[in-house]
Design an enzyme around this catalytic site. Sequence first.
Site, short mmCIF file in Angstrom:
data_model
loop_
_atom_site.label_atom_id
_atom_site.label_comp_id
_atom_site.label_asym_id
_atom_site.label_seq_id
_atom_site.Cartn_x
_atom_site.Cartn_y
_atom_site.Cartn_z
N THR A 190 0.84 -1.14 -0.10
CA THR A 190 0.20 0.00 0.04
C THR A 190 0.63 1.25 -0.11
OG1 THR A 190 -1.82 -1.11 1.20
CG2 THR A 190 -1.43 1.15 1.52
N ARG A 218 -14.67 -6.72 0.46
CA ARG A 218 -14.29 -6.32 1.66
C ARG A 218 -13.23 -5.08 1.13
NH1 ARG A 218 -8.30 -4.61 2.93
NH2 ARG A 218 -8.13 -5.35 5.03
N GLY A 220 -10.80 -2.12 3.40
CA GLY A 220 -9.82 -2.18 4.49
C GLY A 220 -9.87 -0.69 4.81
N ASP A 221 -9.01 -0.28 5.48
CA ASP A 221 -8.77 1.14 6.39
C ASP A 221 -8.66 2.40 5.40
OD1 ASP A 221 -6.47 -0.26 6.15
OD2 ASP A 221 -5.35 1.31 7.22
N THR A 241 -0.47 1.94 7.06
CA THR A 241 -0.37 0.53 6.12
C THR A 241 -0.30 -0.69 7.07
OG1 THR A 241 0.78 -0.65 4.42
CG2 THR A 241 1.85 0.98 5.84
N GLY A 242 -1.10 -1.42 6.36
CA GLY A 242 -1.05 -2.91 7.56
C GLY A 242 -2.47 -3.63 7.23
N GLY A 244 -5.61 -3.99 7.58
CA GLY A 244 -6.98 -2.84 7.74
C GLY A 244 -7.97 -2.99 8.47
N1 ASP Z 1 -4.31 -1.43 4.97
C1 ASP Z 1 -4.35 -2.14 3.75
C2 ASP Z 1 -5.89 -2.75 3.74
O1 ASP Z 1 -6.25 -3.44 4.81
C3 ASP Z 1 -3.52 -3.11 3.23
C4 ASP Z 1 -2.08 -2.69 3.62
O2 ASP Z 1 -1.99 -1.48 3.93
O3 ASP Z 1 -1.23 -3.46 3.13
O4 ASP Z 1 -6.66 -2.97 2.67
#
Ligand code: ASP
Length: 322
Positions: A190, A218, A220-221, A241-242, A244
């Site tokens: 991301t 789905r 995410g954040d 990032t991570g 979500g």
């Molecule tokens: N945060 C993003 C999500 O969950 C994915 C990511 O940041 O790697 O969609």
Amino acid sequence: MKTKIIFLFSVLSICCCSVKNQKSIINQPIAIVVHGGAGTILKKNMSDEKEKQYKEKLKEAISIGYQILKDGGSSLDAVEQTILVLENSPLFNAGKGAVFTHDMKNELDASIMDGSNLNAGAVAGVTVIKNPIKAARAVMEESEHVLLSGKGAESFAIAQNIDTVNPSYFYTEKSANSLKRRIENEKHGTVGCVALDINGNLAAGTSTGGMTNKKWGRIGDSPIIGAGTYANNKTCAVSCTGWGEFYIRGVVAHDISAMMEYGGLSLKEAAQKVVHEKLTQLGGTGGIIAIDQKGNIVMEFNTEGMYRGTYFNDSVQISIYK
Ligand code: ASP
């Protein structure tokens, strides 16, 4: 005589005022921070060539943003243009390099926020928009909404003359392989950016393909204001990032801002508490980048690595590992 005195006084106060304004602009630092995702990014799994490619692309992207800030441009423009470069690269899980869903599709999310007025825009689950960050900005500036999704978001973007592509544009070997191997936690890539401009305005943006193998629409954040992206001139600008789901549940980006606003914590204290205590205790993995109005920068993550870079005082720094 009296009018003359009043006139002189007015001229004097205008002069003092503009000197004061000029001074505050001269003293206002500019800075920009970028991330290209966090996760199990280990040196032993990375070839020198790959590492070079990532570093060069991050440097190219952040340099474009920094030049905008140097030329007196806005933090919003810097954030958008920096993210655009990363969206056009197959290296990152955003735009061109977006990961595949369970159904072998690409559904992209992005958001942007203006810290000077709390305006924000986002798109979620778009499949034909070449640069979702542009669509997010258009939602912010050209609509009365904050978040548009799916087909509706695409119709809106098309009406705004934003470039569309055939979904096959998003096909990359890397994303296809990740899906084949069902590596659901291979979720780094991301991209996000935060910036501070010469007028002291903060902005944040994030763009992603989400998580490999995602199903059921789905989201995410990343397109959720307050979770993956937040900016407020009073406090800071944040891009996350991570994993979500944890960022949504922890309202991570806004939580950092709230701790500064209501708890009087510094940016560093707030970011460390949220990432290393609250998010980690919840079970979430990932990282954040953030900046405040004084140009303080933080890049916190609880994973092995995070593609990241900073540009301030005319000096650029790109890193990957812990
Ligand atoms: N945060 C993003 C999500 O969950 C994915 C990511 O940041 O790697 O969609």
